[in-house]
Design an enzyme around this catalytic site. Structure first.
Site, PDB file in Angstrom:
ATOM      1  N   SER A 207     -23.424  18.884   2.122  1.00  0.00           N
ATOM      2  CA  SER A 207     -23.803  17.670   2.489  1.00  0.00           C
ATOM      3  C   SER A 207     -22.581  17.171   3.349  1.00  0.00           C
ATOM      4  CB  SER A 207     -23.781  16.630   1.109  1.00  0.00           C
ATOM      5  OG  SER A 207     -24.198  15.616   1.514  1.00  0.00           O
ATOM      6  N   ASP A 234     -27.644  22.323   1.436  1.00  0.00           N
ATOM      7  CA  ASP A 234     -28.430  21.466   1.273  1.00  0.00           C
ATOM      8  C   ASP A 234     -28.245  19.957   2.314  1.00  0.00           C
ATOM      9  OD1 ASP A 234     -30.724  20.551  -0.170  1.00  0.00           O
ATOM     10  OD2 ASP A 234     -29.744  19.165  -1.302  1.00  0.00           O
ATOM     11  N   HIS A 371     -29.809  18.189  -5.576  1.00  0.00           N
ATOM     12  CA  HIS A 371     -28.846  18.209  -4.521  1.00  0.00           C
ATOM     13  C   HIS A 371     -27.360  18.985  -4.437  1.00  0.00           C
ATOM     14  CE1 HIS A 371     -26.977  16.698  -0.685  1.00  0.00           C
ATOM     15  NE2 HIS A 371     -26.153  16.067  -1.219  1.00  0.00           N
TER      16      HIS A 371
END
Length: 422
Positions: A207, A234, A371
């Protein structure tokens, strides 16, 4: 913003009562919702803070020590930053790497050899916003197990997170792209000061952490470090930038505090924020801190009691767009192997879609994860990373042709072109 896109974003969030998104399955019972209620501040609510696990819940939610997952922990204070970083690492086993440098030939007579750096290889991990380096703890253990100890793992708490401290509290929330990049470079140069004596470094960012990692790869290569590959977990620039208007609403749905560390772990598991109980037990205690007592402004003055978030993510809002703008382009331009791992069928933006069709990077999609995919399925991700590492650091030794000169003349290994290299 389309319903399809909003659904793709909210699929990463906990799907729990009392609120359900308007695009949910119509076959399930749902209360009537007025159109005016379908605003951003009414979607994707988290489960409210609870009183903790019930007496009938036999699951253990107590915190776990990092020593179970990493071999060492260190405090690193680069002179160029105001931070003292908490670093966790498991060094590679160099004796095993040397012993496994070659593999026996297969039925075809072909043989592969590992391009070993005599100083080994490290997987260097940068976490996302609000997380900590211990989010990679189960992954570190799995990488060691599946890689037979040949690959080391290094993770750290970035500025304003975990056990990292900053001499000037006003700089805690300076999480701009340039600051994150500068901090990351400083840690690498502090841990491995001589590029010629440094192990090979595979850089991994989740991220927010993808931004400094991708930008650091070419800078480290210029300094002489060996960077076999870059891994992004992700995050897709297009989706991330489009989802930014949702972020404040999402963050506002989180509990402001927890009664205890165990309650915080319990909430992360039952809300599906983290789907792996073991990972939550080691990572969650490092993303919260004791709330200041009424008589003291020192968070450590109330150990074991009420807990609050370690990082004020809303305070970092000015930097959100900078984390993701230009990420896809920088990723595709890195001069090393590239791996993008996504949770579920996330859509690619235009640049990544074109790059994927041109074979410029390896794409892996993991199922049944959220996530925090490195926490939800560390074993699956570790297997992908080990395969990626072997594929991009091995050479193919061809057998000599009939009548060709023997070894030492024109023979020798033929290097396999790395994935994504021009």
């Amino acid at each position: 913003m389309s319903d399809m896109f909003r659904k793709s974003v909210l699929n990463k969030l906990p799907h729990l009562p009392p609120t359900r998104a308007p695009w949910a399955d119509e076959s399930e019972p749902i209360e009537e919702i007025d159109e005016e209620d379908e605003q951003l501040d009414g979607i994707g609510e988290f489960k409210p803070a609870t009183m903790g696990p019930s007496k009938h819940d036999t699951q253990d939610y107590s915190p776990l020590s990092a020593s179970t997952f990493f071999a060492q922990a260190a405090e690193v204070q680069p002179p160029s930053t105001p931070c003292t970083f908490r670093v966790y690492l498991t060094p590679p086993n160099l004796s095993i790497a040397s012993a496994n440098a070659g593999t026996p030939p297969g039925p075809s007579g072909l043989r592969t050899q590992q391009q070993t750096n005599r100083h080994g290889t490290y997987l260097v991990c940068h976490h996302g916003g609000g997380a900590s380096g211990l989010g990679f703890a189960p992954l570190a253990r799995e990488v060691k197990a599946k890689g037979n100890g040949e690959m080391g793992v290094l993770a750290f708490d970035c500025r304003g997170h975990g056990k990292t401290s900053t001499s000037d509290p006003n700089l805690e929330l300076d999480l701009s792209h340039d600051t994150l990049l500068s901090d990351f470079m400083a840690i690498i140069e502090m841990m491995f000061p001589d590029p010629k004596e440094s192990p090979s470094l595979i850089l991994l960012g989740h991220s927010m952490g993808a931004a400094p990692v991708v930008s650091a790869a070419p800078e480290l290569q210029k300094k002489g470090y060996t960077i076999p590959g870059v891994v992004v977990l992700d995050v897709v620039e297009g989706t991330a930038v489009e989802s930014l208007p949702l972020m404040k609403s999402v963050l506002s749905k989180r509990p402001e505090s927890f009664r205890s560390v165990i309650d915080a772990i319990y909430w992360h598991v039952t809300s599906n924020s983290i789907r792996n109980v073991e990972s939550a037990r080691v990572s969650v205690p490092h993303i919260i801190v004791p709330a200041p007592s009424s008589s003291s402004s020192d968070p450590s003055a109330n150990p074991g009691g009420k807990q609050v978030w370690r990082t004020n993510l809303v305070g970092t809002e000015p930097y959100w767009e900078g984390w993701y703008k230009g990420l896809s382009q920088r990723f595709l331009r890195t001069k090393c192997a590239r791996l993008l791992v996504l949770a579920g069928q996330e859509r690619l933006d235009r640049e990544l879609m074109v790059g994927q069709m041109q074979g410029k990077f390896q794409l892996e999609v993991m199922s049944d994860v959220g996530h925090y995919l490195h926490e939800d399925n560390p074993a699956g991700l570790a297997a992908t990373l080990i395969t990626f590492w072997h594929r991009n650091t091995r050479v193919l030794v061809l057998p000599p042709k009939i009548g060709a000169p023997g070894p030492g003349a024109r023979g020798g290994p033929v290097e396999v072109k790395q994935v994504g290299q021009q």
